[in-house]
Write an enzyme that holds these catalytic residues in place. Sequence first.
Site, mmCIF file in Angstrom:
data_model
loop_
_atom_site.group_PDB
_atom_site.id
_atom_site.type_symbol
_atom_site.label_atom_id
_atom_site.label_comp_id
_atom_site.label_asym_id
_atom_site.label_seq_id
_atom_site.Cartn_x
_atom_site.Cartn_y
_atom_site.Cartn_z
ATOM 1 N N LYS A 126 -7.813 27.538 -9.889
ATOM 2 C CA LYS A 126 -6.913 29.233 -9.676
ATOM 3 C C LYS A 126 -6.944 29.533 -11.116
ATOM 4 O O LYS A 126 -7.503 28.507 -12.084
ATOM 5 C CB LYS A 126 -5.482 28.965 -9.623
ATOM 6 C CG LYS A 126 -4.534 29.744 -10.017
ATOM 7 C CD LYS A 126 -4.623 30.968 -8.081
ATOM 8 C CE LYS A 126 -3.281 32.082 -8.507
ATOM 9 N NZ LYS A 126 -3.236 32.277 -6.699
ATOM 10 N N ASP A 166 -5.024 38.040 -7.258
ATOM 11 C CA ASP A 166 -3.782 37.594 -6.982
ATOM 12 C C ASP A 166 -2.436 38.632 -7.685
ATOM 13 O O ASP A 166 -3.283 39.180 -8.352
ATOM 14 C CB ASP A 166 -3.733 36.197 -8.384
ATOM 15 C CG ASP A 166 -2.563 35.363 -7.386
ATOM 16 O OD1 ASP A 166 -1.876 35.236 -6.369
ATOM 17 O OD2 ASP A 166 -1.311 35.536 -8.607
ATOM 18 N N GLY A 237 9.174 42.202 -3.906
ATOM 19 C CA GLY A 237 8.170 42.537 -4.337
ATOM 20 C C GLY A 237 7.409 44.387 -4.199
ATOM 21 O O GLY A 237 8.068 44.515 -3.009
ATOM 22 N N PHE A 238 6.149 44.672 -4.595
ATOM 23 C CA PHE A 238 6.155 45.700 -4.053
ATOM 24 C C PHE A 238 3.995 45.865 -3.754
ATOM 25 O O PHE A 238 3.394 46.883 -3.857
ATOM 26 C CB PHE A 238 6.528 47.571 -4.554
ATOM 27 C CG PHE A 238 5.964 47.189 -5.772
ATOM 28 C CD1 PHE A 238 7.123 46.943 -6.832
ATOM 29 C CD2 PHE A 238 4.773 48.040 -6.061
ATOM 30 C CE1 PHE A 238 6.752 46.821 -8.605
ATOM 31 C CE2 PHE A 238 4.770 47.691 -7.824
ATOM 32 C CZ PHE A 238 5.661 47.775 -8.500
ATOM 33 N N ASN A 240 0.471 43.908 -3.804
ATOM 34 C CA ASN A 240 -0.691 43.389 -2.286
ATOM 35 C C ASN A 240 0.413 42.656 -0.475
ATOM 36 O O ASN A 240 0.308 43.294 0.205
ATOM 37 C CB ASN A 240 -1.650 42.601 -2.895
ATOM 38 C CG ASN A 240 -2.434 42.066 -1.743
ATOM 39 O OD1 ASN A 240 -2.747 41.185 -0.724
ATOM 40 N ND2 ASN A 240 -3.261 42.746 -0.846
ATOM 41 N N ALA A 242 3.504 42.329 -0.456
ATOM 42 C CA ALA A 242 4.376 42.837 0.267
ATOM 43 C C ALA A 242 3.971 44.250 0.814
ATOM 44 O O ALA A 242 4.732 44.198 2.487
ATOM 45 C CB ALA A 242 5.693 42.985 -0.644
ATOM 46 N N TRP A 243 2.844 44.806 0.697
ATOM 47 C CA TRP A 243 2.537 45.634 1.583
ATOM 48 C C TRP A 243 2.290 45.080 3.205
ATOM 49 O O TRP A 243 2.296 45.751 3.930
ATOM 50 C CB TRP A 243 1.229 46.213 0.714
ATOM 51 C CG TRP A 243 0.544 47.619 1.223
ATOM 52 C CD1 TRP A 243 1.149 48.847 1.461
ATOM 53 C CD2 TRP A 243 -0.776 47.213 1.752
ATOM 54 N NE1 TRP A 243 -0.321 49.404 2.553
ATOM 55 C CE2 TRP A 243 -1.652 48.605 2.587
ATOM 56 C CE3 TRP A 243 -2.132 46.068 2.004
ATOM 57 C CZ2 TRP A 243 -2.569 48.264 2.542
ATOM 58 C CZ3 TRP A 243 -3.068 45.848 2.277
ATOM 59 C CH2 TRP A 243 -3.459 47.424 2.784
HETATM 60 P P1 NDP Z 1 0.409 42.223 -6.895
HETATM 61 O O1 NDP Z 1 -0.122 41.995 -7.961
HETATM 62 O O2 NDP Z 1 -0.309 43.551 -5.643
HETATM 63 O O3 NDP Z 1 1.618 42.248 -6.709
HETATM 64 C C1 NDP Z 1 2.862 41.019 -7.727
HETATM 65 C C2 NDP Z 1 4.708 41.791 -6.940
HETATM 66 O O4 NDP Z 1 5.159 41.028 -8.366
HETATM 67 C C3 NDP Z 1 4.306 43.470 -8.175
HETATM 68 O O5 NDP Z 1 5.596 43.773 -7.094
HETATM 69 C C4 NDP Z 1 4.753 42.644 -9.565
HETATM 70 O O6 NDP Z 1 5.262 42.935 -10.393
HETATM 71 C C5 NDP Z 1 5.899 41.680 -8.894
HETATM 72 N N1 NDP Z 1 5.789 40.089 -10.431
HETATM 73 C C6 NDP Z 1 5.374 40.072 -10.368
HETATM 74 N N2 NDP Z 1 5.368 38.683 -11.500
HETATM 75 C C7 NDP Z 1 6.569 39.113 -11.734
HETATM 76 C C8 NDP Z 1 7.398 38.612 -12.472
HETATM 77 N N3 NDP Z 1 7.097 37.471 -13.843
HETATM 78 N N4 NDP Z 1 8.493 39.125 -12.913
HETATM 79 C C9 NDP Z 1 9.128 39.986 -11.359
HETATM 80 N N5 NDP Z 1 8.231 40.318 -11.233
HETATM 81 C C10 NDP Z 1 7.528 39.975 -11.203
HETATM 82 O O7 NDP Z 1 0.417 40.056 -6.529
HETATM 83 P P2 NDP Z 1 -0.054 39.798 -4.649
HETATM 84 O O8 NDP Z 1 1.201 40.349 -4.355
HETATM 85 O O9 NDP Z 1 -1.176 39.793 -4.864
HETATM 86 O O10 NDP Z 1 0.834 38.431 -5.478
HETATM 87 C C11 NDP Z 1 2.270 38.777 -4.726
HETATM 88 C C12 NDP Z 1 2.385 37.032 -4.522
HETATM 89 O O11 NDP Z 1 2.231 36.585 -3.808
HETATM 90 C C13 NDP Z 1 2.713 35.956 -5.909
HETATM 91 O O12 NDP Z 1 3.158 34.636 -5.737
HETATM 92 C C14 NDP Z 1 1.086 35.024 -5.793
HETATM 93 O O13 NDP Z 1 -0.103 34.414 -5.864
HETATM 94 C C15 NDP Z 1 1.148 35.104 -3.847
HETATM 95 N N6 NDP Z 1 0.001 35.443 -3.332
HETATM 96 C C16 NDP Z 1 -1.013 36.367 -3.467
HETATM 97 C C17 NDP Z 1 -2.400 36.022 -2.669
HETATM 98 C C18 NDP Z 1 -3.160 36.956 -2.515
HETATM 99 O O14 NDP Z 1 -3.849 37.076 -1.524
HETATM 100 N N7 NDP Z 1 -2.722 38.816 -3.352
HETATM 101 C C19 NDP Z 1 -1.873 35.527 -1.352
HETATM 102 C C20 NDP Z 1 -1.280 34.343 -1.788
HETATM 103 C C21 NDP Z 1 -0.009 34.498 -2.139
HETATM 104 P P3 NDP Z 1 4.679 43.264 -11.494
HETATM 105 O O15 NDP Z 1 3.862 44.239 -11.645
HETATM 106 O O16 NDP Z 1 5.756 42.579 -13.203
HETATM 107 O O17 NDP Z 1 3.400 41.467 -11.786
HETATM 108 O O1 2IT Z 2 -2.279 32.313 -3.773
HETATM 109 C C1 2IT Z 2 -3.773 32.648 -3.198
HETATM 110 O O2 2IT Z 2 -3.767 31.552 -2.059
HETATM 111 C C2 2IT Z 2 -4.760 33.668 -3.331
HETATM 112 N N1 2IT Z 2 -3.847 34.228 -4.786
HETATM 113 C C3 2IT Z 2 -5.739 33.884 -2.891
HETATM 114 C C4 2IT Z 2 -7.255 32.503 -3.356
HETATM 115 C C5 2IT Z 2 -8.106 33.411 -2.538
HETATM 116 O O3 2IT Z 2 -8.675 32.029 -2.555
HETATM 117 O O4 2IT Z 2 -8.167 34.397 -1.555
#
Ligand code: NDP
Ligand code: 2IT
Length: 446
Positions: A126, A166, A237-238, A240, A242-243
């Site tokens: 990471k 992420d 969340g809103f 990636n 969540a979408w």
């Molecule tokens: P995004 O940046 O697309 O969205 C993150 C969301 O979480 C936003 O709404 C964000 O608002 C909110 N958020 C982040 N940090 C905080 C905080 N400290 N307090 C309150 N709200 C917060 O990220 P992802 O959707 O990619 O990631 C969301 C979660 O999913 C994370 O835990 C990530 O590790 C996990 N994840 C992501 C993967 C991926 O492929 N993208 C795969 C597996 C897990 P803000 O703008 O404040 O950040």
């Molecule tokens: O937490 C996770 O699994 C991710 N942010 C995705 C990692 C990846 O290599 O696709």
Amino acid sequence: MSDYTNKLLAEVKAKNPAEPEFHQAVEEIMGSLELVLQRHPEYRSMKILERMVEPERTIIFRVPWVDDQGEVHVNRGYRIEMNSAIGPYKGGIRFHPSVTLGILKFLAFEQVFKNSLTTLPMGGGKGGSDFNPKGRSDNEIMRFCQSFMNELFRHIGPDTDVPAGDIGVGAREIGYMFGQYKRLKNEFTGVLTGKGINWGGSLVRPEATGFGVVYFAQEMLKTKKQTFDGKTVVVSGFGNVAWGAVRKVTELGGKVVTLSGPDGYIYDPDGVKGEKIDYMLKLRSSNKDIVEDYAKEFKVKFVPGKRPWEVKCDVALPCATQNELNEENAKDLVKNGCMCVCEGANMPTTIEGFKVFTDAKILYSPGKASNAGGVATSGLEMTQNSMRLPWSSEEVDKRLHEIMIRIHDTCINTAEKYGTPGSYVNGANIAGFLKVANAMLDQGVV
Ligand code: NDP
Ligand code: 2IT
């Protein structure tokens, strides 16, 4: 926990002070491994756990960049290369002001078990930075990404370490980092995943984490002879994840009534659907970091400063960030009749919250199992890059779906085999551990 795991946890805390999230992730894993360690004394004698809690390599570097006004800024960049026993290091990059060494160590540690569960050959890593993208222009984001890659490029490669997105890192940031890597190395390789479709990316990768979460939840519901049809779903969340989750829940006949951000949550009793789902992409790319705009746009209720767990629901999908669901929130969910909590974020539930779900005997899955669809599809992107042949979205989606069903069954079967039927936490931790531990035994003390 036994004397052995208690002592080891105390050592981890002493050796890694001020890293509470890392301690929490280690404690959760150790809580599941007692029977495994009893049945397999070789893991203890070969110090497998002691080795797994120590990153193979930790890289920390300076990231200087210049903003649009000409002012110089300095951020800190990291890459934790945690474990390469079953494949090249693989895991996302996070840009968020809350990023610290401890946060990334917890995420890299979780990633090792998650990647093992996918059945694909990927180790765990990471990275990220304390850079805050909020309010930054596109050019500033580009310059930051280029500076970040100016150092990172020498540590990664398609067979060494393959980063992805992420929090705060999506297709745009991956594009800027890929462009800079290519320029520095003079090589076009699959060094990052989450790439654009025209330059080596995989169809369905943007949706994959959220879709995977819902495919997993679908299997959980099946064990109670239930489906998403007609279910009320609370999402946090809103971004990636969540979408993707909202899209799939809606497609399966469920109704998502909340989204949340750092500013609070929105309550939409008609459901987040159609153009409202597209609007989430605007919110995410606006760099404003608030969800209240949704309430203004669609004239629904906004609840400032709170999380959505007080809303009555059948299913809850935490998709924002770590430790966003505590003991009190868990009690609220149980009290309101929630039957299934399926994590999209990494470690969104505190250890106390998890105990509430276990005591109430509701369906509960840890992120390392239910959000593995994102990295699994990254693995499929790597496969396509190696073959130099892209797959159709149907092909990728079918493989993703199969992988999620397989992870679900592995969790169930492993939990049963180790005497805790129905515990997705134990099933995921034990199954994820065994594959990596056995590979480490085979490869000697390295
Ligand atoms: P995004 O940046 O697309 O969205 C993150 C969301 O979480 C936003 O709404 C964000 O608002 C909110 N958020 C982040 N940090 C905080 C905080 N400290 N307090 C309150 N709200 C917060 O990220 P992802 O959707 O990619 O990631 C969301 C979660 O999913 C994370 O835990 C990530 O590790 C996990 N994840 C992501 C993967 C991926 O492929 N993208 C795969 C597996 C897990 P803000 O703008 O404040 O950040
Ligand atoms: O937490 C996770 O699994 C991710 N942010 C995705 C990692 C990846 O290599 O696709």
